[in-house]
Design a protein around this motif. Structure first.
Motif, mmCIF file in Angstrom:
data_model
loop_
_atom_site.group_PDB
_atom_site.id
_atom_site.type_symbol
_atom_site.label_atom_id
_atom_site.label_comp_id
_atom_site.label_asym_id
_atom_site.label_seq_id
_atom_site.Cartn_x
_atom_site.Cartn_y
_atom_site.Cartn_z
ATOM 1 N N VAL A 36 0.848 -1.189 0.000
ATOM 2 C CA VAL A 36 0.000 0.000 0.000
ATOM 3 C C VAL A 36 0.886 1.242 0.000
ATOM 4 O O VAL A 36 1.826 1.321 0.791
ATOM 5 C CB VAL A 36 -0.927 0.020 1.236
ATOM 6 N N TRP A 37 0.601 2.184 -0.892
ATOM 7 C CA TRP A 37 1.393 3.406 -0.890
ATOM 8 C C TRP A 37 0.596 4.571 -1.468
ATOM 9 O O TRP A 37 -0.339 4.398 -2.233
ATOM 10 C CB TRP A 37 2.695 3.228 -1.659
ATOM 11 N N GLN A 38 0.990 5.769 -1.041
ATOM 12 C CA GLN A 38 0.398 7.006 -1.537
ATOM 13 C C GLN A 38 1.081 7.361 -2.853
ATOM 14 O O GLN A 38 2.304 7.503 -2.913
ATOM 15 C CB GLN A 38 0.596 8.118 -0.503
ATOM 16 N N GLN A 39 0.293 7.511 -3.918
ATOM 17 C CA GLN A 39 0.886 7.750 -5.231
ATOM 18 C C GLN A 39 1.257 9.210 -5.462
ATOM 19 O O GLN A 39 2.177 9.497 -6.224
ATOM 20 C CB GLN A 39 -0.084 7.307 -6.336
ATOM 21 N N ASN A 40 0.527 10.117 -4.884
ATOM 22 C CA ASN A 40 0.782 11.537 -5.142
ATOM 23 C C ASN A 40 0.817 12.312 -3.829
ATOM 24 O O ASN A 40 0.099 11.984 -2.883
ATOM 25 C CB ASN A 40 -0.306 12.127 -6.047
ATOM 26 N N ALA A 41 1.675 13.315 -3.771
ATOM 27 C CA ALA A 41 1.696 14.169 -2.585
ATOM 28 C C ALA A 41 0.537 15.157 -2.677
ATOM 29 O O ALA A 41 0.142 15.567 -3.765
ATOM 30 C CB ALA A 41 3.015 14.923 -2.506
ATOM 31 N N ILE A 42 -0.025 15.531 -1.537
ATOM 32 C CA ILE A 42 -1.085 16.537 -1.523
ATOM 33 C C ILE A 42 -0.537 17.825 -0.935
ATOM 34 O O ILE A 42 0.272 17.798 -0.001
ATOM 35 C CB ILE A 42 -2.336 16.054 -0.762
ATOM 36 N N TYR A 100 -6.900 15.863 -3.517
ATOM 37 C CA TYR A 100 -7.247 14.462 -3.757
ATOM 38 C C TYR A 100 -5.992 13.603 -3.680
ATOM 39 O O TYR A 100 -5.010 13.844 -4.394
ATOM 40 C CB TYR A 100 -7.925 14.306 -5.125
ATOM 41 N N VAL A 101 -6.018 12.625 -2.797
ATOM 42 C CA VAL A 101 -4.900 11.722 -2.631
ATOM 43 C C VAL A 101 -5.239 10.391 -3.289
ATOM 44 O O VAL A 101 -6.354 9.878 -3.149
ATOM 45 C CB VAL A 101 -4.556 11.521 -1.139
ATOM 46 N N ASN A 102 -4.271 9.852 -4.027
ATOM 47 C CA ASN A 102 -4.412 8.531 -4.625
ATOM 48 C C ASN A 102 -3.640 7.522 -3.793
ATOM 49 O O ASN A 102 -2.433 7.693 -3.579
ATOM 50 C CB ASN A 102 -3.887 8.518 -6.064
ATOM 51 N N ARG A 160 -3.556 23.211 -14.256
ATOM 52 C CA ARG A 160 -2.897 23.243 -12.945
ATOM 53 C C ARG A 160 -2.474 21.829 -12.546
ATOM 54 O O ARG A 160 -3.106 20.842 -12.928
ATOM 55 C CB ARG A 160 -3.812 23.813 -11.875
ATOM 56 N N GLN A 161 -1.415 21.763 -11.812
ATOM 57 C CA GLN A 161 -1.000 20.508 -11.197
ATOM 58 C C GLN A 161 -1.830 20.318 -9.934
ATOM 59 O O GLN A 161 -1.965 21.250 -9.128
ATOM 60 C CB GLN A 161 0.483 20.552 -10.847
ATOM 61 N N ASP A 162 -2.386 19.131 -9.769
ATOM 62 C CA ASP A 162 -3.197 18.863 -8.578
ATOM 63 C C ASP A 162 -2.268 18.452 -7.440
ATOM 64 O O ASP A 162 -1.764 17.335 -7.407
ATOM 65 C CB ASP A 162 -4.209 17.762 -8.866
ATOM 66 N N GLY A 163 -2.036 19.381 -6.521
ATOM 67 C CA GLY A 163 -1.148 19.085 -5.403
ATOM 68 C C GLY A 163 0.288 19.014 -5.859
ATOM 69 O O GLY A 163 0.748 19.805 -6.676
ATOM 70 N N SER A 164 1.034 18.048 -5.362
ATOM 71 C CA SER A 164 2.439 17.918 -5.693
ATOM 72 C C SER A 164 2.772 16.436 -5.748
ATOM 73 O O SER A 164 1.883 15.587 -5.817
ATOM 74 C CB SER A 164 3.299 18.639 -4.647
ATOM 75 N N PHE A 165 4.045 16.115 -5.738
ATOM 76 C CA PHE A 165 4.470 14.722 -5.616
ATOM 77 C C PHE A 165 5.807 14.713 -4.920
ATOM 78 O O PHE A 165 6.501 15.737 -4.831
ATOM 79 C CB PHE A 165 4.524 14.018 -6.978
ATOM 80 N N GLU A 166 6.193 13.567 -4.428
ATOM 81 C CA GLU A 166 7.363 13.490 -3.557
ATOM 82 C C GLU A 166 8.045 12.147 -3.712
ATOM 83 O O GLU A 166 7.385 11.112 -3.846
ATOM 84 C CB GLU A 166 6.902 13.702 -2.114
ATOM 85 N N GLY A 167 9.353 12.142 -3.708
ATOM 86 C CA GLY A 167 10.124 10.907 -3.774
ATOM 87 C C GLY A 167 11.456 11.077 -3.084
ATOM 88 O O GLY A 167 11.844 12.188 -2.700
ATOM 89 N N PRO A 196 15.748 10.197 -3.292
ATOM 90 C CA PRO A 196 16.759 9.980 -4.334
ATOM 91 C C PRO A 196 16.884 8.510 -4.720
ATOM 92 O O PRO A 196 17.097 7.653 -3.866
ATOM 93 C CB PRO A 196 18.046 10.495 -3.676
ATOM 94 N N GLY A 197 16.733 8.235 -6.030
ATOM 95 C CA GLY A 197 16.851 6.870 -6.529
ATOM 96 C C GLY A 197 15.698 5.964 -6.156
ATOM 97 O O GLY A 197 15.769 4.763 -6.390
ATOM 98 N N GLY A 198 14.621 6.522 -5.606
ATOM 99 C CA GLY A 198 13.504 5.703 -5.132
ATOM 100 C C GLY A 198 12.530 5.306 -6.233
ATOM 101 O O GLY A 198 12.799 5.483 -7.431
ATOM 102 N N GLU A 199 11.372 4.769 -5.815
ATOM 103 C CA GLU A 199 10.367 4.299 -6.749
ATOM 104 C C GLU A 199 9.714 5.469 -7.479
ATOM 105 O O GLU A 199 9.752 6.617 -7.042
ATOM 106 C CB GLU A 199 9.294 3.494 -6.008
ATOM 107 N N SER A 200 9.082 5.139 -8.608
ATOM 108 C CA SER A 200 8.381 6.147 -9.388
ATOM 109 C C SER A 200 7.247 6.771 -8.579
ATOM 110 O O SER A 200 6.636 6.128 -7.723
ATOM 111 C CB SER A 200 7.812 5.537 -10.664
ATOM 112 N N VAL A 201 6.972 8.044 -8.880
ATOM 113 C CA VAL A 201 5.865 8.766 -8.268
ATOM 114 C C VAL A 201 4.974 9.274 -9.400
ATOM 115 O O VAL A 201 5.342 9.214 -10.575
ATOM 116 C CB VAL A 201 6.360 9.936 -7.394
ATOM 117 N N TYR A 202 3.804 9.770 -9.058
ATOM 118 C CA TYR A 202 2.820 10.108 -10.085
ATOM 119 C C TYR A 202 2.291 11.519 -9.894
ATOM 120 O O TYR A 202 1.979 11.946 -8.784
ATOM 121 C CB TYR A 202 1.677 9.093 -10.059
#
Length: 481
Positions: free
Chosen positions: A175-181, A192-194, A343-350, A352-358
């Motif tokens: 289970v993981w959060q796909q996008n930062a809010i 909206y959080v995915n 507009r970009q909905d919120g933000s995203f966060e990762g 260094p060298g980690g998994e893909s974010v959306y």
């Protein structure tokens, strides 16, 4: 350790029951070839079974092997096993036995031995114990010499027995959060959080309805919006989607709902599917500026708590990089130059060298009119610390923020340095806030945090649509490793 009681019946055989003179269907002793013929018997019993993967005896299998004349040498026999735990509802498991009735040509063993194989070793069904889900894995047949084998040899002219050895394994979910809010302090705009859910292993996971509990990160409360969709590896919605009946408590900080899951691991199974929940949150009036990582998601007790963190950021009310941008684009209806809001909905966060974010990028009409365009070129540059990974999907959403209309994946081009992504798309957008029948377009794009990315919030990404020079900012955060 739990005490379980097992019992079994043989409901089906892949042989014509009349031609094979089959008797004993739906009992623990099935025969073929008449009353004096061969057959399978299963005897369950109470046993102490650990839930930590320790092997135990599921039951005793006996092949009563007598020379017989039947129409098939090879066939399958199906076994239903009922497992009853103390204080828990019983579970029904289903297994298949492959049988080879070898020709009796020599009158000696092992040449004339009949063969019994277990083609599948993991139950398709879950066993639930105190709220947690487990799979039952068969290790094989254990004979008198103590060895465990997956093929059982049964000499002619006798009754040959072996214990069926099994173990319980946890049904784990990733289970993981796909996008930062991210929202401004004092804003009343819903974020909206995915939250994505997959199998944590190569195996497919089907569950009974499970209680999902979401704790909002500091600075946010749940709005009540809750929807879901099942996605394939390409980003295309595949299978079920829709709204969920959610319950909010604890002053808006806790959201719960019940939903069943049918998921795979897309990294390990490109033909599988992933569940994604989209949940709405609203910034609290006196929310403290900063990044808050104290949110949490728990799916009953099936999920490790360290995989269920929810993160939200409250930024200063004066920040300009989160504001939507109006872009002029050529349109076919209404004809001429029209304005869309990007507009970009919120933000995203990762890391260094980690998994893909959306990233989610929203496009909608600037007025109550629906705007139809031709194939417009979209050009996106990734914020510092990120590069495009090639994942690209889109979906249209109505006023209730539910998927409404077309959705799918599309082809993109990525520059050699992976910092620029382009694609052509012919879109038709309205504005649900001004027209209840209007639909907004949401692009979901994947980015990979670079290995040597600098920690911090980066707001130097951009998106342009068409030939204009106006760009909307794209932003992302590289968190501390």
């Amino acid at each position: 350790m739990s005490t379980i009681t097992t019992s079994g019946t043989w409901p089906t055989i892949t042989m014509d029951p009349s031609a094979g003179r089959v008797t004993g269907l739906n009992t623990n002793y099935i025969k073929w070839g008449g009353s004096s013929g061969s057959g399978y018997e299963f005897n369950g019993h109470p046993v102490e079974a650990k839930l930590d993967g320790t092997e135990f005896v599921l039951g005793t299998f006996t092949h009563h092997n007598q020379p017989t004349n039947i129409p098939q040498e090879k066939f399958d026999v199906y076994l239903d096993v009922k497992v009853e735990f103390e204080g828990n509802p019983p579970a029904d498991l289903h297994f298949t036995f492959n049988h080879f009735e070898t020709p009796n040509t020599t009158g000696s063993s092992p040449v004339d031995d009949d063969l019994v194989d277990l083609p599948s070793f993991v139950s398709a069904e879950n066993v639930r114990v105190n709220g947690a889900a487990y799979k039952v894995e068969l290790s094989g047949f254990k004979g008198a010499d103590g060895s465990i084998v997956t093929q059982f040899r049964s000499p002619e002219g006798g009754s040959n027995s072996a214990d069926i050895i099994a173990k319980f394994s946890r049904t784990l979910l990733k289970v993981w959060q796909q996008n930062a809010i991210e929202r401004k302090s004092g804003s009343d705009e819903t974020a909206y959080v995915n939250v994505a859910v997959e199998s944590a292993s190569t195996g497919h996971v089907d569950t009974d309805p499970l209680t999902h509990t979401f704790k909002a990160p500091a600075g946010y409360v749940w709005s009540g919006y809750a929807a879901y969709a099942t996605y394939g590896a390409s980003g295309t919605v595949t299978g079920s989607s829709g709204a969920l009946q959610a319950h909010i408590s604890d002053g808006g900080k806790t959201l719960t709902f019940i939903n069943a899951l049918s998921v795979d691991n897309l990294e390990l199974d490109p033909n599988g599917k992933r569940m994604v929940y989209t949940l709405g949150l609203t910034p609290e009036k006196n929310a403290q500026v900063g990044r808050h990582d104290d949110g949490k998601v728990t799916i009953e007790s099936d999920v490790s708590t360290d995989t269920g963190k929810l993160i939200g950021t409250i930024i200063d009310a004066g920040a300009e990089d989160t504001d939507p941008v109006t872009i002029e684009v050529p349109a076919t209806s209404p004809s001429g130059t029209q304005q869309v809001i990007v507009r970009q909905d919120g933000s995203f966060e990762g890391r260094p060298g980690g998994e893909s974010v959306y990233m989610n990028v929203i496009v909608e009409s600037a007025t109550a009119q629906t705007i139809k365009t031709g194939g417009l070129k979209h050009t996106l540059t990734a914020p510092s610390g990120f590069e495009w990974d090639g994942y690209a999907a889109y979906a249209y959403y109505g006023s209730g923020n539910a998927v409404s209309g077309a959705a799918g994946a599309f082809q993109v081009q990525i520059s050699a340095d992976k910092k620029t992504l382009t694609f052509d798309h012919d879109f038709k957008v309205g504005n649900p806030a001004k027209d209840p029948k209007g639909k907004r377009l949401v692009y979901t794009l994947g980015l990979k945090p670079q290995q040597n990315a600098t920690v911090g919030r980066h707001v130097d990404g951009s998106i342009t649509i068409g030939t204009g020079t106006t760009a909307a900012k794209l932003k992302g955060t590289i968190a501390t490793p």
